[in-house]
Scaffold this active site. Sequence first.
Site, PDB file in Angstrom:
ATOM      1  N   HIS A 270       0.711  -1.149  -0.420  1.00 51.03           N
ATOM      2  CA  HIS A 270       0.037  -0.223   0.183  1.00 51.03           C
ATOM      3  C   HIS A 270       0.684   1.089   0.235  1.00 51.03           C
ATOM      4  CE1 HIS A 270      -3.873   1.815   0.974  1.00 51.03           C
ATOM      5  NE2 HIS A 270      -3.494   2.925   1.787  1.00 51.03           N
ATOM      6  N   ASP A 272       0.503   5.039   0.294  1.00 49.03           N
ATOM      7  CA  ASP A 272      -0.408   6.205  -0.563  1.00 49.03           C
ATOM      8  C   ASP A 272       0.264   7.032  -0.879  1.00 49.03           C
ATOM      9  OD1 ASP A 272      -1.518   5.494   1.627  1.00 49.03           O
ATOM     10  OD2 ASP A 272      -1.024   5.600   3.203  1.00 49.03           O
ATOM     11  N   ASP A 382      -7.823   0.975   1.645  1.00 42.60           N
ATOM     12  CA  ASP A 382      -8.037   1.660   2.682  1.00 42.60           C
ATOM     13  C   ASP A 382      -8.830   3.358   2.343  1.00 42.60           C
ATOM     14  OD1 ASP A 382      -7.188   3.341   5.234  1.00 42.60           O
ATOM     15  OD2 ASP A 382      -5.216   3.803   3.990  1.00 42.60           O
ATOM     16  N   HIS A 586      -6.968   9.253  -1.331  1.00 45.36           N
ATOM     17  CA  HIS A 586      -7.790   8.898  -0.259  1.00 45.36           C
ATOM     18  C   HIS A 586      -7.044   9.638   0.939  1.00 45.36           C
ATOM     19  CE1 HIS A 586      -5.461   5.057   0.195  1.00 45.36           C
ATOM     20  NE2 HIS A 586      -5.709   5.811   1.181  1.00 45.36           N
TER      21      HIS A 586
HETATM   22 ZN   LIG Z   1      -4.214   4.665   2.678  1.00 43.06          ZN
END
Ligand SMILES: [Zn+2]
Length: 1021
Positions: A270, A272, A382, A586
């Site tokens: 993951h 971001d 997420d 997000h």
């Molecule tokens: Zn995230």
Amino acid sequence: MHDTTARTTARLERFTRDWLEPAVLRETRPLDVAAWTVGGEPVPFADAVAATYAPFALGSPWGRPWDTTWFHVTGAVPAEWSGDAAPAGTRVELVVDLGFTGAGPGFQAEGTAWTPDGRIVKAVEPRNQHVPLVAGQALDADGRVDLYVEAAANPDVPGGAWTRPTPMGAWETSGPDPIYALRTMHVALVDETAWELLQDVRALHGLVRVLPGTSPRAAEVLRALEDMLDAVDPDDLAGTAAAGRAAIAPALAAPATASAHRVHAVGHAHIDSAWLWPTRETVRKCARTFSNVLSLMDEDPDVRFACSSAQQYSWVQEHFPELFERIRERVREGRFVPVGGMWVESDTNMPGGEALARQLVAGKRYFIEELGVEPKEVWLPDSFGYTAALPQLARLAGSDNFLTQKISWNDTNRMPHHTFWWEGIDGSRVFTHFPPVDTYNSDLSAEELDRAERQYAEKGRANTSLVPFGYGDGGGGPTREMVAAARRTHDLEGSPRVELSDSQTFFDAARAEYADPATWTGEMYLEYHRGTYTSQARTKRGNRRSEHLLREAELWAATAAVRTGADFPAARLQRLWRTVLLQQFHDILPGSSIAWVHREAERNYAEVARELEEIVAEALRALIGEGDRTVAANAGPFARDGVAALGAAALDAPRGAGTVAPVADGDGWVLENDLVRVVVDPDGHVVSAVDRASGREAVLPGAKANLLQLHRDVPNEWEAWDIDEHYRRATTDLVAAVKAEVAEGASGPVVRVLREFGSSRVEQDLALPVDGRGLRITTRVDWHERQKLLKLAFPLDVRAERATSEIQFGHVHRPTHVNTSWDHARFETVAHRWVHVGEPGFGVAVANDSTYGHDITRTRADDATDAQGARGTTVRLSLLRAPKFPDPDADQGEHELTCELVVGAGIDDAVRHGYALNLPERVVTGDHGVEPLVTVDDDAVVVEAVKLAEDGSGDVVVRLYESRGGRARARVTPAFAHASVEVTDLLERPLAGAAGAPARDGDAVLLEMTPFQVVTLRVRR
Ligand SMILES: [Zn+2]
């Protein structure tokens, strides 16, 4: 037998820590290290390699926050370690410790190892510190080490205190001093048997921890580990590790039980796209993580890696083309697997309808064109809750599966399913899986596998779940230790059966074993992070304005292309869309990033607006010609003030004042037109708003609407993310006005009210249009509060059991009561351009131009008797917050937010006002009007986008939807020469069979629309 479990376990732990782990590196030798510090933003490899390096001693400090230091590491590999001289069962690696702290991978220093000719070898990170030394790559012609390590001094922003304000979130505030000291840059001889033994021990020790102590299997494993401890001599670990492995081999060979849970372990990272780091760092995080993955794939042919976000591939393609080519090769082999199909893993609460569609269009087109792959699932592990519009959009983009796990973060209720059908507002459904492991960063430990098995809710009907494994959030990805864990749990008594897999294989298996899963209908509300609808209001405003400007720019540019042959600025629009889509990530649009990210987002939105205004101006100039007449352009989907939807008209006379003159009434004012009569009190509150046709009062008797309320807003955990329910019990009504007077507003007279409180001031303009039913309230705030929430309240005399809120391509109903724990937990909700509450025959809408957070509650009148419950409903907009982490100055400064109280409104009026407020009429000077490219004869059917086709063919694409939740029959007429009209998916690919061939009547297309149906028409010219 005496119970020695505790003693044996303690012995095992000490052995592992003090002897086995250190024995993995049998020996290390120093290398020569030199360094060059960039002193600013990252530079390309070519610049770094040309710089002048100075000798650098281990233990020396390096790296002020956000800076980069390049280390050049050189030296010989000892002759006795290489070639035929190498001891059996060993390999040679570079080991780097940049001065790693206790923070996890991706939340502190990270490095990228490069060869002198500019090839990325692998990253170095905590818990993954090695660089393989392969002849011809990391070793020069003489077999000597010659590598560059690009070390990023990324600070640990929270530093373990996730609520404490930190200066680390921006270059300027983060201080000049180095925050790391280089600990290790050694060549090491790795003992492969010791490493394997360590992995064996971890797997078996994990079983002992998770199995009931009373189980025969736990006892058997513990005894085997004890035998291993007896067999291994800590003084000669290299010589006895093999004997230790032999001692536990039978325990590792015991097969899984027939009913063991089946885990598809999917390699993942993951990353971001921005969060506690700016996007520029994410670019390098992608290179680091993806090179880790490629290195792991070189070691193990079975590793597959699920990688979402077209944006991240695109960054690597642009900045690290050599690495990208290697990724592309692994994609071709089916090992590096694009998933998700979106441009980024976006928020899904706030992106507008067209924007959420474009996340899928831009993402999928990239995957298809650049990688030859079309992902078939939406992958959002997420994001902070999931809009009920998503199932239809996923299906229309050609995706049939959906994966998340975030709803496991709910603070109150537990989702009843892990594998289920998710049905959206229009009735579309997608096959959905929540990994019961409850993390997207699994390390495949026994605890996590056990959790997946224990929690899996479909037991008895199905028995398969997906576990995404690999370090994440800040990237890092899977490690060889995790793969080793997967190998050992493939068929192991006491463990779920783990298989290295990929997303599609999992979904195929899950569908095959579970023919008839349950259905969850409507939104998947996250009972957490409710502040993300409001934090960083300027970022939110930028998003909303950009979405509507993009609509205008595409509409007018497409119209100009068809009507005048003007060039359609496809490349520019694609670039601008991509910026807006990226910022819907997000942690950006939700407002949960560091200061750096939000200041950059604000600058980007300003630049996007400037360019889009330019595109709109150029297109309109081409369309309306040179002249001195006033021309009104209406980019909205409804005719307005005599100007057709999607068209422009030359006005016979300039428009007069747009708003009514307030008339003094006692100490207050009356604002009145043919439709409504509004009474404003001397302090600027709306104390009455009457629909003149019905005589119906909209304001709850005795209450004040347009009431600003200030709340203490200090959540327990995640400042920028959370509004905790207790905020409601600390309220200050900001009733006093410093001044209230009639003034001249932007389009005519207004009542202007000034309030001051704390260190802040608010100026509001209240204006009623000459011929509309919406009282427009523009709120300008100079905001200097901290940890406060500013709400704007409208107590309404409407008894509504449910409230209606606009989402993408439609709306949702939510109860206003709190009967169940699900209703109670939904105390802050998201809406797009409007919310509506109503009784049969009478309703009130509150529209907005940039607010997303709302709460809508049942309200008793002030004079209610004991016998009287809620007569009214209070609609409140969450205007501003001021969290102190991760951006200590979030939301400080000036804001402008506009809303409209629409009295006597149905859902259709709400839709109309939502569009009108967000797409104001544009008045320009020219010669003539513009005939719309397309007309629709039913106001329930709304045009959301008019554009030219993505493929550059020049075809016109029109996206429309049924907006009221009912059936509609619409004639859609393209007003230009065309060859055919097809119904397509979101990617503008014709639907198969009859679905793709709409009924025609002359030039018109006849559409039979179902509730909230989205239709894309492709008009071939
Ligand atoms: Zn995230």
